[in-house]
Scaffold this motif. Sequence first.
Motif, PDB file in Angstrom:
ATOM      1  N   PHE A  96       3.703   0.917  -0.414  1.00  0.00           N
ATOM      2  CA  PHE A  96       3.567  -0.389  -1.011  1.00  0.00           C
ATOM      3  C   PHE A  96       4.711  -1.108  -1.083  1.00  0.00           C
ATOM      4  O   PHE A  96       5.747  -0.458  -1.787  1.00  0.00           O
ATOM      5  CB  PHE A  96       2.871  -0.434  -2.258  1.00  0.00           C
ATOM      6  N   TYR A 138      10.902  -3.705  -3.513  1.00  0.00           N
ATOM      7  CA  TYR A 138      10.727  -2.309  -3.807  1.00  0.00           C
ATOM      8  C   TYR A 138       9.769  -1.763  -2.792  1.00  0.00           C
ATOM      9  O   TYR A 138       9.079  -2.182  -2.381  1.00  0.00           O
ATOM     10  CB  TYR A 138       9.953  -2.153  -5.103  1.00  0.00           C
ATOM     11  N   PHE A 197       3.312   4.513 -12.321  1.00  0.00           N
ATOM     12  CA  PHE A 197       1.829   4.500 -12.209  1.00  0.00           C
ATOM     13  C   PHE A 197       1.236   5.686 -12.245  1.00  0.00           C
ATOM     14  O   PHE A 197       1.482   6.397 -11.376  1.00  0.00           O
ATOM     15  CB  PHE A 197       1.246   3.463 -11.150  1.00  0.00           C
ATOM     16  N   GLY A 198       0.498   5.990 -13.302  1.00  0.00           N
ATOM     17  CA  GLY A 198      -0.205   7.295 -13.497  1.00  0.00           C
ATOM     18  C   GLY A 198      -1.636   7.031 -12.523  1.00  0.00           C
ATOM     19  O   GLY A 198      -1.716   6.350 -11.570  1.00  0.00           O
ATOM     20  N   GLN A 255       1.990   5.877  -2.571  1.00  0.00           N
ATOM     21  CA  GLN A 255       0.722   6.452  -3.418  1.00  0.00           C
ATOM     22  C   GLN A 255       0.208   7.387  -2.712  1.00  0.00           C
ATOM     23  O   GLN A 255       0.002   7.239  -1.416  1.00  0.00           O
ATOM     24  CB  GLN A 255      -0.259   5.176  -3.411  1.00  0.00           C
ATOM     25  N   PHE A 305      -0.984  -7.743 -11.203  1.00  0.00           N
ATOM     26  CA  PHE A 305      -0.648  -7.870 -12.626  1.00  0.00           C
ATOM     27  C   PHE A 305      -1.834  -8.551 -13.303  1.00  0.00           C
ATOM     28  O   PHE A 305      -2.379  -9.538 -12.837  1.00  0.00           O
ATOM     29  CB  PHE A 305       0.588  -8.626 -12.579  1.00  0.00           C
ATOM     30  N   ILE A 357       7.850   4.599  -7.670  1.00  0.00           N
ATOM     31  CA  ILE A 357       8.894   4.186  -6.720  1.00  0.00           C
ATOM     32  C   ILE A 357       9.724   4.859  -5.827  1.00  0.00           C
ATOM     33  O   ILE A 357      10.115   6.036  -6.484  1.00  0.00           O
ATOM     34  CB  ILE A 357       9.833   3.460  -7.848  1.00  0.00           C
ATOM     35  N   LEU A 413       9.052   1.490 -12.632  1.00  0.00           N
ATOM     36  CA  LEU A 413       7.658   1.833 -13.309  1.00  0.00           C
ATOM     37  C   LEU A 413       7.137   2.886 -12.661  1.00  0.00           C
ATOM     38  O   LEU A 413       7.286   3.299 -11.405  1.00  0.00           O
ATOM     39  CB  LEU A 413       6.720   0.437 -12.989  1.00  0.00           C
ATOM     40  N   TYR A 460      -2.037  -3.511 -14.909  1.00  0.00           N
ATOM     41  CA  TYR A 460      -2.392  -3.771 -13.492  1.00  0.00           C
ATOM     42  C   TYR A 460      -3.732  -3.543 -13.127  1.00  0.00           C
ATOM     43  O   TYR A 460      -4.466  -2.544 -13.595  1.00  0.00           O
ATOM     44  CB  TYR A 460      -1.443  -3.245 -12.671  1.00  0.00           C
ATOM     45  N   PHE A 509       2.659  -7.046  -5.504  1.00  0.00           N
ATOM     46  CA  PHE A 509       2.518  -5.878  -4.410  1.00  0.00           C
ATOM     47  C   PHE A 509       1.910  -6.337  -3.298  1.00  0.00           C
ATOM     48  O   PHE A 509       1.185  -7.598  -3.200  1.00  0.00           O
ATOM     49  CB  PHE A 509       1.541  -4.951  -5.070  1.00  0.00           C
ATOM     50  N   GLY A 510       2.472  -5.896  -1.991  1.00  0.00           N
ATOM     51  CA  GLY A 510       1.746  -6.022  -0.773  1.00  0.00           C
ATOM     52  C   GLY A 510       0.335  -5.235  -0.843  1.00  0.00           C
ATOM     53  O   GLY A 510       0.097  -4.586  -1.704  1.00  0.00           O
ATOM     54  N   ASN A 511      -0.460  -5.248   0.557  1.00  0.00           N
ATOM     55  CA  ASN A 511      -1.588  -4.637   0.298  1.00  0.00           C
ATOM     56  C   ASN A 511      -1.435  -3.212   1.059  1.00  0.00           C
ATOM     57  O   ASN A 511      -2.408  -2.386   1.334  1.00  0.00           O
ATOM     58  CB  ASN A 511      -2.640  -5.448   1.339  1.00  0.00           C
ATOM     59  N   LYS A 560      -3.512   9.532  -6.016  1.00  0.00           N
ATOM     60  CA  LYS A 560      -3.451   8.015  -6.376  1.00  0.00           C
ATOM     61  C   LYS A 560      -2.206   7.654  -7.331  1.00  0.00           C
ATOM     62  O   LYS A 560      -2.214   6.682  -7.800  1.00  0.00           O
ATOM     63  CB  LYS A 560      -4.796   7.698  -6.949  1.00  0.00           C
ATOM     64  N   PHE A 561      -1.380   8.698  -7.478  1.00  0.00           N
ATOM     65  CA  PHE A 561       0.166   8.323  -8.424  1.00  0.00           C
ATOM     66  C   PHE A 561       0.840   7.441  -7.387  1.00  0.00           C
ATOM     67  O   PHE A 561       0.974   7.796  -6.260  1.00  0.00           O
ATOM     68  CB  PHE A 561       0.595   9.626  -8.213  1.00  0.00           C
ATOM     69  N   LEU A 562       1.334   6.390  -7.919  1.00  0.00           N
ATOM     70  CA  LEU A 562       2.199   5.421  -7.265  1.00  0.00           C
ATOM     71  C   LEU A 562       3.482   5.541  -7.907  1.00  0.00           C
ATOM     72  O   LEU A 562       3.854   5.382  -9.405  1.00  0.00           O
ATOM     73  CB  LEU A 562       1.395   4.021  -7.723  1.00  0.00           C
ATOM     74  N   TYR A 615       7.038   1.524  -3.038  1.00  0.00           N
ATOM     75  CA  TYR A 615       6.359   2.570  -3.941  1.00  0.00           C
ATOM     76  C   TYR A 615       5.607   3.413  -2.715  1.00  0.00           C
ATOM     77  O   TYR A 615       5.061   2.878  -1.559  1.00  0.00           O
ATOM     78  CB  TYR A 615       5.454   1.762  -4.669  1.00  0.00           C
ATOM     79  N   GLN A 665      13.370  -1.870 -13.302  1.00  0.00           N
ATOM     80  CA  GLN A 665      11.974  -1.544 -13.276  1.00  0.00           C
ATOM     81  C   GLN A 665      11.277  -0.596 -12.677  1.00  0.00           C
ATOM     82  O   GLN A 665      10.683  -0.372 -11.343  1.00  0.00           O
ATOM     83  CB  GLN A 665      11.053  -2.927 -12.727  1.00  0.00           C
ATOM     84  N   SER A 673      -7.797  -0.551  -0.939  1.00  0.00           N
ATOM     85  CA  SER A 673      -7.105  -0.902   0.150  1.00  0.00           C
ATOM     86  C   SER A 673      -6.203  -2.297  -0.317  1.00  0.00           C
ATOM     87  O   SER A 673      -5.804  -3.050   0.709  1.00  0.00           O
ATOM     88  CB  SER A 673      -7.919  -1.282   0.997  1.00  0.00           C
ATOM     89  N   GLN A 674      -5.860  -2.222  -1.587  1.00  0.00           N
ATOM     90  CA  GLN A 674      -4.990  -3.478  -1.924  1.00  0.00           C
ATOM     91  C   GLN A 674      -4.174  -2.899  -2.737  1.00  0.00           C
ATOM     92  O   GLN A 674      -4.185  -1.766  -3.262  1.00  0.00           O
ATOM     93  CB  GLN A 674      -5.847  -4.511  -2.596  1.00  0.00           C
ATOM     94  N   GLY A 675      -2.918  -3.644  -2.901  1.00  0.00           N
ATOM     95  CA  GLY A 675      -1.700  -3.349  -3.874  1.00  0.00           C
ATOM     96  C   GLY A 675      -2.200  -3.693  -5.230  1.00  0.00           C
ATOM     97  O   GLY A 675      -3.229  -4.462  -5.608  1.00  0.00           O
ATOM     98  N   PRO A 676      -1.573  -2.919  -6.158  1.00  0.00           N
ATOM     99  CA  PRO A 676      -1.965  -3.191  -7.765  1.00  0.00           C
ATOM    100  C   PRO A 676      -1.668  -4.966  -8.059  1.00  0.00           C
ATOM    101  O   PRO A 676      -0.698  -5.286  -7.469  1.00  0.00           O
ATOM    102  CB  PRO A 676      -0.974  -2.638  -8.542  1.00  0.00           C
ATOM    103  N   PRO A 735       6.776  -9.724 -13.721  1.00  0.00           N
ATOM    104  CA  PRO A 735       5.811  -8.492 -13.076  1.00  0.00           C
ATOM    105  C   PRO A 735       6.077  -8.120 -11.690  1.00  0.00           C
ATOM    106  O   PRO A 735       6.448  -9.020 -11.237  1.00  0.00           O
ATOM    107  CB  PRO A 735       4.478  -9.138 -13.345  1.00  0.00           C
ATOM    108  N   LEU A 736       5.574  -7.087 -11.040  1.00  0.00           N
ATOM    109  CA  LEU A 736       5.621  -6.846  -9.783  1.00  0.00           C
ATOM    110  C   LEU A 736       4.510  -7.487  -9.037  1.00  0.00           C
ATOM    111  O   LEU A 736       3.266  -7.549  -9.494  1.00  0.00           O
ATOM    112  CB  LEU A 736       5.582  -5.261  -9.688  1.00  0.00           C
ATOM    113  N   SER A 760       9.809  -8.623  -7.515  1.00  0.00           N
ATOM    114  CA  SER A 760       9.859  -9.237  -8.833  1.00  0.00           C
ATOM    115  C   SER A 760      11.053 -10.098  -9.011  1.00  0.00           C
ATOM    116  O   SER A 760      11.959 -10.170  -8.169  1.00  0.00           O
ATOM    117  CB  SER A 760       9.929  -8.275  -9.903  1.00  0.00           C
TER     118      SER A 760
END
Lengths: 116, 110
Positions: free
Chosen positions: A90, A33, B100-101, A37, B46, A45, B98, B36, A107-109, A41-43, A35, B96, B41-44, A104-105, A94
């Motif tokens: 991001f 995926y 995120f709020g 942000q 789980f 897809i 998803l 999550y 994520f990278g950094n 801070k809304f993330l 994503y 998926q 500076s990192q991804g979410p 679950p997903l 999965s």
Amino acid sequence: DTAVSQTPKYLVTQMGNDKSIKCEQNLGHDTMYWYKQDSKKFLKIMFSYNNKELIINETVPNRFSPKSPDKAHLNLHINSLELGDSAVYFCASSASRDRAYNSPLHFGNGTRLTVT
Amino acid sequence: LAKTTQPISMDSYEGQEVNITCSHNNIATNDYITWYQQFPSQGPRFIIQGYKTKVTNEVASLFIPADRKSSTLSLPRVSLSDTAVYYCLVADTGFQKLVFGTGTRLLVSP
């Protein structure tokens, strides 16, 4: 070993340029995926690929083009960059696209893109 | 997609138990509840997932009442390193997609 890795971590460029972000996962997952942000801070897809096949394509300008050479890689190419493209992007993966449970997903950094 | 509502921020001290509640009034029968954690500076990352009643792992517990219209993430004895943003999501058995709020920003102080 990093499970989901993205490069570059930071990307600063000028409006109108074309840039790419690369992503690789070594988890053996089938689905990847992108994503975005934003500053609030809304993330959200953007795209999803399953075994190199595009399965999710949200309302994203066609200046954004994902490419998946194999199921372990999903790159994001952006043409004619605009100020509003500044965000953190991001990559995630999965195990399955067909079920949310136990898949679950990861994520990278993130890649912080700044367009000036 | 079911929407979720959670507090914008919470403060706590080291060693305390923290409970973050999430509302998801429109949760569907097939939806699972997932949490999550995201550091700067990192991804979410789980944390935990459940469908009903209680789920516990080495990091947290998740409490889900019978009507499933809310859920509570419980972090036992938090430390400074638990300072992060916590996202509550619901997702079904389909793709998926998803969303995120804004999540809940937890600040743990000494």
